[in-house]
Design a protein around this motif. Structure first.
Motif, PDB file in Angstrom:
ATOM      1  N   GLU A  20       0.829  -1.206   0.000  1.00 34.61           N
ATOM      2  CA  GLU A  20       0.000   0.000   0.000  1.00 34.61           C
ATOM      3  C   GLU A  20       0.867   1.261   0.000  1.00 34.61           C
ATOM      4  OE1 GLU A  20      -4.059   1.558   2.126  1.00 34.61           O
ATOM      5  OE2 GLU A  20      -2.662   0.401   3.353  1.00 34.61           O
ATOM      6  N   THR A  21       1.927   1.252   0.779  1.00 34.26           N
ATOM      7  CA  THR A  21       2.825   2.405   0.842  1.00 34.26           C
ATOM      8  C   THR A  21       3.538   2.626  -0.489  1.00 34.26           C
ATOM      9  OG1 THR A  21       3.165   2.100   3.216  1.00 34.26           O
ATOM     10  CG2 THR A  21       4.820   3.380   2.045  1.00 34.26           C
ATOM     11  N   VAL A  22       4.062   1.553  -1.069  1.00 33.97           N
ATOM     12  CA  VAL A  22       4.745   1.669  -2.356  1.00 33.97           C
ATOM     13  C   VAL A  22       3.758   2.144  -3.422  1.00 33.97           C
ATOM     14  CG1 VAL A  22       5.896   0.373  -4.198  1.00 33.97           C
ATOM     15  CG2 VAL A  22       6.548  -0.009  -1.822  1.00 33.97           C
ATOM     16  N   GLY A  23       2.557   1.605  -3.415  1.00 34.61           N
ATOM     17  CA  GLY A  23       1.546   2.035  -4.363  1.00 34.61           C
ATOM     18  C   GLY A  23       1.190   3.495  -4.203  1.00 34.61           C
ATOM     19  N   ASP A  24       1.146   3.953  -2.963  1.00 33.31           N
ATOM     20  CA  ASP A  24       0.845   5.355  -2.692  1.00 33.31           C
ATOM     21  C   ASP A  24       1.966   6.266  -3.190  1.00 33.31           C
ATOM     22  OD1 ASP A  24      -0.803   7.404  -1.655  1.00 33.31           O
ATOM     23  OD2 ASP A  24       0.299   7.404   0.251  1.00 33.31           O
ATOM     24  N   VAL A  25       3.204   5.873  -2.909  1.00 34.53           N
ATOM     25  CA  VAL A  25       4.359   6.684  -3.298  1.00 34.53           C
ATOM     26  C   VAL A  25       4.515   6.742  -4.820  1.00 34.53           C
ATOM     27  CG1 VAL A  25       6.892   6.777  -3.225  1.00 34.53           C
ATOM     28  CG2 VAL A  25       5.602   6.363  -1.133  1.00 34.53           C
ATOM     29  N   THR A  26       4.268   5.605  -5.473  1.00 29.87           N
ATOM     30  CA  THR A  26       4.469   5.549  -6.921  1.00 29.87           C
ATOM     31  C   THR A  26       3.230   5.936  -7.722  1.00 29.87           C
ATOM     32  OG1 THR A  26       3.863   3.200  -7.005  1.00 29.87           O
ATOM     33  CG2 THR A  26       6.208   3.743  -6.719  1.00 29.87           C
ATOM     34  N   GLY A  27       2.128   6.116  -7.029  1.00 29.23           N
ATOM     35  CA  GLY A  27       0.887   6.459  -7.720  1.00 29.23           C
ATOM     36  C   GLY A  27       0.222   5.262  -8.379  1.00 29.23           C
ATOM     37  N   ASP A  28       0.582   4.057  -7.954  1.00 28.86           N
ATOM     38  CA  ASP A  28       0.018   2.819  -8.512  1.00 28.86           C
ATOM     39  C   ASP A  28      -1.201   2.431  -7.682  1.00 28.86           C
ATOM     40  OD1 ASP A  28      -0.572   0.221  -9.349  1.00 28.86           O
ATOM     41  OD2 ASP A  28       1.536  -0.355  -9.549  1.00 28.86           O
ATOM     42  N   ASP A  29      -2.371   2.815  -8.172  1.00 30.25           N
ATOM     43  CA  ASP A  29      -3.607   2.565  -7.433  1.00 30.25           C
ATOM     44  C   ASP A  29      -3.904   1.073  -7.281  1.00 30.25           C
ATOM     45  OD1 ASP A  29      -4.064   5.269  -7.009  1.00 30.25           O
ATOM     46  OD2 ASP A  29      -5.316   5.473  -8.801  1.00 30.25           O
ATOM     47  N   GLN A  30      -3.530   0.274  -8.283  1.00 28.81           N
ATOM     48  CA  GLN A  30      -3.782  -1.166  -8.204  1.00 28.81           C
ATOM     49  C   GLN A  30      -2.937  -1.788  -7.084  1.00 28.81           C
ATOM     50  OE1 GLN A  30      -3.327  -3.342 -11.843  1.00 28.81           O
ATOM     51  NE2 GLN A  30      -3.758  -5.307 -10.887  1.00 28.81           N
ATOM     52  N   LEU A  31      -1.674  -1.441  -7.000  1.00 32.97           N
ATOM     53  CA  LEU A  31      -0.803  -1.966  -5.950  1.00 32.97           C
ATOM     54  C   LEU A  31      -1.290  -1.506  -4.584  1.00 32.97           C
ATOM     55  CD1 LEU A  31       1.723  -3.652  -5.385  1.00 32.97           C
ATOM     56  CD2 LEU A  31       3.060  -1.557  -5.556  1.00 32.97           C
ATOM     57  N   LYS A  32      -1.714  -0.266  -4.505  1.00 31.30           N
ATOM     58  CA  LYS A  32      -2.252   0.277  -3.254  1.00 31.30           C
ATOM     59  C   LYS A  32      -3.481  -0.522  -2.822  1.00 31.30           C
ATOM     60  CE  LYS A  32      -3.618   4.731  -1.324  1.00 31.30           C
ATOM     61  NZ  LYS A  32      -3.842   6.140  -1.611  1.00 31.30           N
ATOM     62  N   ALA A  33      -4.364  -0.834  -3.767  1.00 31.75           N
ATOM     63  CA  ALA A  33      -5.564  -1.610  -3.458  1.00 31.75           C
ATOM     64  C   ALA A  33      -5.219  -3.037  -3.053  1.00 31.75           C
ATOM     65  CB  ALA A  33      -6.499  -1.617  -4.662  1.00 31.75           C
ATOM     66  N   GLU A  34      -4.222  -3.631  -3.717  1.00 35.09           N
ATOM     67  CA  GLU A  34      -3.778  -4.981  -3.348  1.00 35.09           C
ATOM     68  C   GLU A  34      -3.259  -4.997  -1.910  1.00 35.09           C
ATOM     69  OE1 GLU A  34      -0.894  -6.591  -6.065  1.00 35.09           O
ATOM     70  OE2 GLU A  34      -2.217  -6.277  -7.784  1.00 35.09           O
ATOM     71  N   GLY A  35      -2.521  -3.970  -1.543  1.00 35.53           N
ATOM     72  CA  GLY A  35      -2.001  -3.881  -0.185  1.00 35.53           C
ATOM     73  C   GLY A  35      -3.117  -3.783   0.834  1.00 35.53           C
ATOM     74  N   ALA A  36      -4.111  -2.970   0.542  1.00 44.16           N
ATOM     75  CA  ALA A  36      -5.251  -2.837   1.448  1.00 44.16           C
ATOM     76  C   ALA A  36      -6.006  -4.156   1.558  1.00 44.16           C
ATOM     77  CB  ALA A  36      -6.174  -1.723   0.968  1.00 44.16           C
ATOM     78  N   THR A  37      -6.133  -4.865   0.437  1.00 48.42           N
ATOM     79  CA  THR A  37      -6.809  -6.162   0.438  1.00 48.42           C
ATOM     80  C   THR A  37      -6.041  -7.175   1.273  1.00 48.42           C
ATOM     81  OG1 THR A  37      -7.747  -5.736  -1.740  1.00 48.42           O
ATOM     82  CG2 THR A  37      -7.666  -8.019  -1.039  1.00 48.42           C
ATOM     83  N   ASP A  38      -4.725  -7.206   1.131  1.00 43.73           N
ATOM     84  CA  ASP A  38      -3.898  -8.122   1.928  1.00 43.73           C
ATOM     85  C   ASP A  38      -4.064  -7.854   3.424  1.00 43.73           C
ATOM     86  OD1 ASP A  38      -2.993  -9.246  -0.422  1.00 43.73           O
ATOM     87  OD2 ASP A  38      -0.994  -8.338  -0.332  1.00 43.73           O
ATOM     88  N   GLN A  39      -4.110  -6.594   3.791  1.00 38.31           N
ATOM     89  CA  GLN A  39      -4.294  -6.242   5.196  1.00 38.31           C
ATOM     90  C   GLN A  39      -5.661  -6.708   5.698  1.00 38.31           C
ATOM     91  OE1 GLN A  39      -2.974  -2.165   6.349  1.00 38.31           O
ATOM     92  NE2 GLN A  39      -2.408  -2.054   4.186  1.00 38.31           N
ATOM     93  N   LEU A  40      -6.669  -6.521   4.877  1.00 39.45           N
ATOM     94  CA  LEU A  40      -8.019  -6.931   5.253  1.00 39.45           C
ATOM     95  C   LEU A  40      -8.105  -8.446   5.403  1.00 39.45           C
ATOM     96  CD1 LEU A  40     -10.888  -6.002   5.822  1.00 39.45           C
ATOM     97  CD2 LEU A  40     -11.347  -6.144   3.383  1.00 39.45           C
ATOM     98  N   LYS A  41      -7.462  -9.181   4.512  1.00 41.48           N
ATOM     99  CA  LYS A  41      -7.439 -10.646   4.602  1.00 41.48           C
ATOM    100  C   LYS A  41      -6.791 -11.092   5.908  1.00 41.48           C
ATOM    101  CE  LYS A  41      -7.040 -11.729  -0.324  1.00 41.48           C
ATOM    102  NZ  LYS A  41      -6.119 -12.292  -1.337  1.00 41.48           N
ATOM    103  N   ALA A  42      -5.683 -10.465   6.260  1.00 40.86           N
ATOM    104  CA  ALA A  42      -4.976 -10.825   7.492  1.00 40.86           C
ATOM    105  C   ALA A  42      -5.853 -10.564   8.708  1.00 40.86           C
ATOM    106  CB  ALA A  42      -3.669 -10.046   7.602  1.00 40.86           C
ATOM    107  N   LYS A  43      -6.553  -9.441   8.713  1.00 46.01           N
ATOM    108  CA  LYS A  43      -7.429  -9.130   9.841  1.00 46.01           C
ATOM    109  C   LYS A  43      -8.602 -10.100   9.915  1.00 46.01           C
ATOM    110  CE  LYS A  43      -6.086  -4.355  10.106  1.00 46.01           C
ATOM    111  NZ  LYS A  43      -6.224  -3.072   9.477  1.00 46.01           N
ATOM    112  N   ALA A  44      -9.145 -10.477   8.765  1.00 44.63           N
ATOM    113  CA  ALA A  44     -10.251 -11.434   8.733  1.00 44.63           C
ATOM    114  C   ALA A  44      -9.797 -12.795   9.269  1.00 44.63           C
ATOM    115  CB  ALA A  44     -10.792 -11.572   7.318  1.00 44.63           C
TER     116      ALA A  44
END
Length: 64
Positions: A20-44
């Motif tokens: 998510e951080t790398v996606g935010d820094v690079t402007g890669d919205d898909q990578l940012k979304a993947e990071g958020a999804t990974d975090q959500l999976k871990a919490k679930a």
């Protein structure tokens, strides 16, 4: 929840944060979304393991 499960969930959460951080820094919205999804999976998974542990605890109390 076993130590292995906790470790795997934490690793997935940290990996998601990194993506998510790398996606935010690079402007890669898909990578940012993947990071958020990974975090959500871990919490679930954490919640699922906690519910499973609670169920086992309740079962133990009633089976005595």
């Amino acid at each position: 929840m076993g130590v292995d499960d906790k470790f795997e969930n934490k690793a997935e959460d940290l990996g998601g944060r990194a993506k998510e951080t790398v996606g935010d820094v690079t402007g890669d919205d898909q990578l940012k979304a993947e990071g958020a999804t990974d975090q959500l999976k871990a919490k679930a998974k954490d919640v699922g393991e906690s519910v499973k542990d609670l169920g086992a605890s309740v079962k133990d109390k009633f089976s005595k």
